[in-house]
Design an enzyme around this catalytic site. Structure first.
Site, PDB file in Angstrom:
ATOM      1  N   HIS A  67       1.197  -1.298   0.196  1.00 57.56           N
ATOM      2  CA  HIS A  67       0.422   0.395  -0.023  1.00 57.56           C
ATOM      3  C   HIS A  67       0.854   1.517  -0.076  1.00 57.56           C
ATOM      4  O   HIS A  67       0.500   1.909  -0.727  1.00 57.56           O
ATOM      5  CB  HIS A  67      -1.045  -0.441   1.134  1.00 57.56           C
ATOM      6  CG  HIS A  67      -1.824   1.552   1.412  1.00 57.56           C
ATOM      7  ND1 HIS A  67      -1.312   2.433   2.608  1.00 57.56           N
ATOM      8  CD2 HIS A  67      -2.666   1.316   1.184  1.00 57.56           C
ATOM      9  CE1 HIS A  67      -1.916   3.112   2.398  1.00 57.56           C
ATOM     10  NE2 HIS A  67      -2.907   3.381   1.135  1.00 57.56           N
ATOM     11  N   GLU A  70       1.717   1.817  -3.755  1.00 52.93           N
ATOM     12  CA  GLU A  70       1.190   2.452  -4.331  1.00 52.93           C
ATOM     13  C   GLU A  70       1.013   3.682  -4.100  1.00 52.93           C
ATOM     14  O   GLU A  70       1.164   4.288  -4.760  1.00 52.93           O
ATOM     15  CB  GLU A  70       0.095   1.804  -3.487  1.00 52.93           C
ATOM     16  CG  GLU A  70      -1.252   2.222  -4.303  1.00 52.93           C
ATOM     17  CD  GLU A  70      -2.213   2.649  -3.479  1.00 52.93           C
ATOM     18  OE1 GLU A  70      -3.391   3.958  -3.366  1.00 52.93           O
ATOM     19  OE2 GLU A  70      -3.074   1.641  -2.650  1.00 52.93           O
ATOM     20  N   HIS A  71       0.859   4.225  -2.872  1.00 55.34           N
ATOM     21  CA  HIS A  71       0.996   5.730  -2.779  1.00 55.34           C
ATOM     22  C   HIS A  71       2.186   6.857  -3.356  1.00 55.34           C
ATOM     23  O   HIS A  71       2.109   7.160  -3.901  1.00 55.34           O
ATOM     24  CB  HIS A  71       1.379   6.084  -1.082  1.00 55.34           C
ATOM     25  CG  HIS A  71      -0.375   5.902  -0.688  1.00 55.34           C
ATOM     26  ND1 HIS A  71      -0.560   7.332  -0.165  1.00 55.34           N
ATOM     27  CD2 HIS A  71      -0.930   5.198  -0.479  1.00 55.34           C
ATOM     28  CE1 HIS A  71      -1.992   6.827   0.310  1.00 55.34           C
ATOM     29  NE2 HIS A  71      -1.821   5.503   0.248  1.00 55.34           N
ATOM     30  N   GLU A 143      -4.429   7.805   7.452  1.00 53.29           N
ATOM     31  CA  GLU A 143      -5.535   7.519   6.335  1.00 53.29           C
ATOM     32  C   GLU A 143      -5.742   6.189   7.561  1.00 53.29           C
ATOM     33  O   GLU A 143      -6.804   5.582   7.146  1.00 53.29           O
ATOM     34  CB  GLU A 143      -5.283   6.667   4.584  1.00 53.29           C
ATOM     35  CG  GLU A 143      -5.584   5.113   4.346  1.00 53.29           C
ATOM     36  CD  GLU A 143      -5.272   5.203   2.869  1.00 53.29           C
ATOM     37  OE1 GLU A 143      -3.681   5.589   2.426  1.00 53.29           O
ATOM     38  OE2 GLU A 143      -5.625   4.351   1.914  1.00 53.29           O
TER      39      GLU A 143
END
Lengths: 424, 421
Positions: A67, A70-71, A143
């Protein structure tokens, strides 16, 4: 290109495996103004232990790295952020990470060529620095906090902890504040160099285009990379049976929410047929016209329909039934009673009616380019050809469904996760 | 795509939207009435109660059996607030006859089912069945109480309630728990009759339709039985600038603080105000290029979610950010700087073009989703416009920098709401 089609719903798709190993799936939809492109890699939160094919080095990475990566993919060496570049074209762009894959996508009516060039450029050009990796920590931290306040996410994570002993599906996709503090640019490059090789990736484009031209366009943006052997992924051996029957957490909710799960063996063959059968069974047991739903609705133990799902990959498989109720235990008892009753007798007419409903559900998934492209991507990640759901539908008969019921809806593999209101 | 409007009788309209993009046909009935504290709760109960049973399908089992037999037709309903009006929405989605394993006419059947559910409910002794009414009251109670479950949506609702104290727009679309007790099968049925005899009725059909469905609707005995009506919708005056922003802090059990800032605009006879403000809002907080995203998230790393949205009907903009609680001051300061930058004209032609591209692509996406298309035509209907998508795009393209800066100087902070631990 290999053409596959479904004559029943009048849809077709073209599949090509490029020399470098990239799988390309093209689904032309002549009546839409839109195009949707999604590029996925088979790298999700469960892939945290592996052998790097080029060096043979075995590494274990902190939770949440897929994740985090991905960012960071959007950041470019020229100082630009590709998400901004895409958005400035009026293109709807995004990315997401799941348990078993990561995907980068955009949807547009105009500027497709520029957008595809940008997508393929940034996914093939990682640019991680100590500063830009550090900067993202605060954003991802927020997040994670956002999910911390989301009862439905906690419910799901607790269900996974009940179902599995070791399986990394127990890990939160974004990781924890603690685990992400250990992620640095080296970790990201290790993961990128392992999992972002074309042979581990799938690209799907759906919309109004000519397949041959689209394939050429995609090929023109591919950057040559040496072939890579298979990635060895190391997963802990999962014990048979569930880990824990019940888990409960208190949060600020108005009424308890619950998730009932059944652990399943990961399907090795007939995945689609089994999936269809499970969807039919879930609708018969707990759908809107089911005896369970009607009974509990009248007793005010359910107010809205239940969420029914079957999640599976090569590493995990489970059935999930979720909803909101004053008394989750009573819902669970009723479910067990209905399973027993259905095992004893499955009325023909009921079976046929629900089977029709499930057909309609599959057809309705072909309404938008985004839904179609995402569906093909996630199915391909599981080794499934999406049209098979329509094509194999007719072959699912009552005998087969009864067999799946007997094998997969077993009380000893059942768990329940509950998030209930705080007693203050 | 094309929309064809037919007046069935005064106050009742049919909109047929022809499109070949979908595997499904979508039918909808919208009932619109001014939102009032007095009637909002009973209308909400009616909105869900109608799905409990109709004349030929007396209970949910029968309704769901019918829908499943139609290849899983989906019946859906919703209760919304559009400006100062409450809208009860009912939908049925069916697979287009062309994609069925064998030929059947399920479209006509779907239309019958939908009209019967909305206008021909199941009655016992001439009123609603008591058991159904009790169940649906309980359901609405649960919906109202579960507001708190989604913190982000809750924070927006609370900001609006504080901003619009004692005004129609502050009314919660599902109503109030304390008003549920008064509802009985008798008075609810009375309220229902009053509602369907006086509300604005819009019927929609979207799909690859082979015939003009208006005839079928006109000839339906259910529609024939409805009286013509004079439609009165509510439009209260919009909020205006206040000398000092109202500051509201609410404490709940949260780990992340939710900041919502309500902005008001005081348009001074500005033509095309809404289109200009849409571009303004897109620059401020529309997407990843926006000032909020770039400054609150990318530069200061204060938030994962931060954006703004523009509510046309009320001429308000709502800024939101999910932040660490102790970062409140920092976030406020950065947000205020962005508002000031907009006033100073501190944005480039490129920023404007980016914002327009974002809006244009959203407009182009409307006809790619059946419910978005229906919502668009309904919005036009309520606003008294008849703008085609092409005309809509043109309005956006025409917006200039001077106009945006002018609007920026008419916008001010009205309410600052912070949900924290």
């Amino acid at each position: 290109m290999k053409k596959i089609e479904s004559t029943l719903i009048k849809e077709q798709a073209y599949v090509e495996k490029l020399e470098n190993g990239l799988t390309v799936i093209l689904i032309p939809k002549p009546f839409t103004n839109k195009k949707y492109a999604i590029w996925g890699t088979k790298f999700g939160s469960i892939d945290n232990h592996f052998i790097v094919p080029t060096t043979g080095k075995e590494i274990q990475v902190p939770d949440g790295v897929a994740h985090y990566l991905e960012h960071k993919m959007f950041e470019q060496e020229n100082g630009k952020n590709s998400l901004d570049v895409l958005m400035s074209l009026g293109v709807e762009a995004n990315a997401y990470t799941t348990n078993n894959h990561t995907a980068y996508l955009f949807e547009c009516t105009n500027h497709f060529h520029e957008a595809l060039a940008e997508l393929m450029d940034y996914v093939q050009h990682p640019y991680f620095t100590d500063e830009n990796v550090e900067k993202e920590r605060g954003i991802i931290g927020q997040e994670i906090r956002m999910y911390d306040d989301e009862p439905s996410w906690k419910l799901y994570m607790n269900a996974m902890e009940c179902l599995y002993h070791q399986n990394p599906i127990r890990i939160d996709i974004a990781g924890t504040q603690e685990s992400i503090s250990k992620i640095n640019k080296e970790t990201l490059y290790d993961c990128y160099n392992t999992f972002y090789h074309p042979s581990n990736m799938v690209m799907v484009v759906c919309g109004n285009f000519k397949p041959e031209e689209m394939l050429q366009e995609i090929q023109s943006h591919i950057i040559h990379k040496p072939l890579q052997s298979t990635i060895t992924r190391i997963y802990p051996k999962e014990e048979q049976g569930i880990c824990q029957k019940y888990k409960e957490q208190e949060m600020e909710v108005s009424m308890p929410i619950f998730m009932i799960g059944f652990k399943d063996e990961t399907p090795k063959q007939e995945q689609v047929k089994k999936h269809i059968a499970i969807e039919i069974l879930l609708n018969m047991l707990a759908g809107k016209s089911s005896h369970l739903y009607q009974t509990l609705y009248k007793q005010q133990l359910l107010f809205s329909s239940l969420d029914l799902d079957y999640e599976f990959s090569e590493q995990y498989a489970h059935i999930l039934i979720a909803g909101q109720s004053k008394e989750p235990k009573k819902v669970q008892e009723q479910l067990l009673y209905e399973i027993q009753k259905l095992k004893e007798n499955m009325p023909e007419e009921y079976f046929e009616r629900i089977k029709k409903k499930v057909y309609g559900d599959y057809v309705a998934e072909y309404n938008t380019v985004g839904d179609i492209a995402r569906m093909f991507l996630s199915d391909t990640m599981k080794g499934i050809q999406t049209f098979d759901y329509i094509e194999q539908y007719a072959s699912v008969n009552k005998e087969y469904v009864k067999k799946v019921l007997a094998e997969n809806f077993d009380e000893k593999n059942m768990i329940m996760s509950v998030v209930k209101e705080k007693n203050s | 795509m094309s929309e064809q409007k037919t007046i069935i009788k005064p106050g009742i309209q049919f909109h047929q939207i022809q499109t070949n993009k979908f595997k499904t046909n979508l039918l909808a009935v919208f009932l619109t009435v001014p939102i009032t504290k007095e009637h909002v709760t009973e209308n909400a109960v009616i909105g869900t109660l109608l799905k409990s049973g109709s004349r030929t399908m007396p209970n949910q089992e029968k309704i769901n059996e019918t829908l499943e037999g139609m290849y899983g037709a989906v019946l859906d309903s919703g209760i919304e607030k559009t400006g100062d009006n409450q809208v009860l929405k009912f939908y049925i989605e069916v697979i287009d006859d062309n994609f069925l394993p064998k030929k059947e006419d399920i479209l006509t059947k779907a239309l019958q089912v939908l009209l019967e559910i909305v206008f021909d409910p199941y009655l016992e002794k001439g009123i609603f069945k008591a058991e159904y009414v009790e169940n649906e009251k309980e359901k609405i109670k649960q919906i109202i109480e579960s507001k708190i479950d989604n913190k982000a949506a809750y924070a927006i609702d609370r900001c609006i309630e504080n901003m619009y104290e004692n005004k129609a727009y502050s009314i919660y679309r599902y109503g109030y728990v304390e008003d549920l007790a008064k509802i009985t099968p008798e008075n609810l049925y009375e309220a229902y009759i009053k509602l369907i005899h006086s509300c604005k009725i819009d019927i929609f059909a979207s799909g690859n339709l082979q015939e003009d469905l208006s005839k079928k609707i006109q000839e339906s005995p259910i529609i024939k039985a409805l009286p013509e009506r004079k439609v009165n919708l509510l439009k209260e005056e919009n909020l205006s600038r206040i000398p000092k922003p109202k500051i509201v802090e609410e404490h709940r059990e949260v780990t992340q603080g939710k900041l919502v800032i309500g902005l008001v605009a005081t348009p001074e006879q500005q033509q095309n105000f809404n289109y200009i403000t849409m571009v303004y809002n897109a620059i401020l907080g529309g997407g990843a290029n926006s000032k909020l995203f770039q400054n609150v998230r990318e530069k200061a790393s204060l938030a994962y979610t931060t954006s703004s949205n523009f509510v046309k009907m009320k001429e308000n903009i709502f800024i939101r950010a999910g932040i660490e609680i102790q970062n409140y001051e920092k976030a406020m300061q950065i947000i205020e700087e962005q508002l000031q930058a907009m006033k100073n004209g501190d944005f480039s032609q490129e920023d404007i073009q980016n914002a327009k591209n974002l809006l244009l692509s959203t407009i182009e996406g409307i006809e790619e989703e059946q419910d978005a298309e229906i919502s668009y035509y309904f919005g036009q209907e309520i606003a008294g416009n008849a703008l085609t998508l092409e005309e809509y795009k043109k309005k956006i393209e025409e917006v200039s920098k001077e106009q945006i800066q002018q609007v920026a100087n008419q916008i001010s902070v009205h309410t600052i709401y912070f949900l924290r631990d």
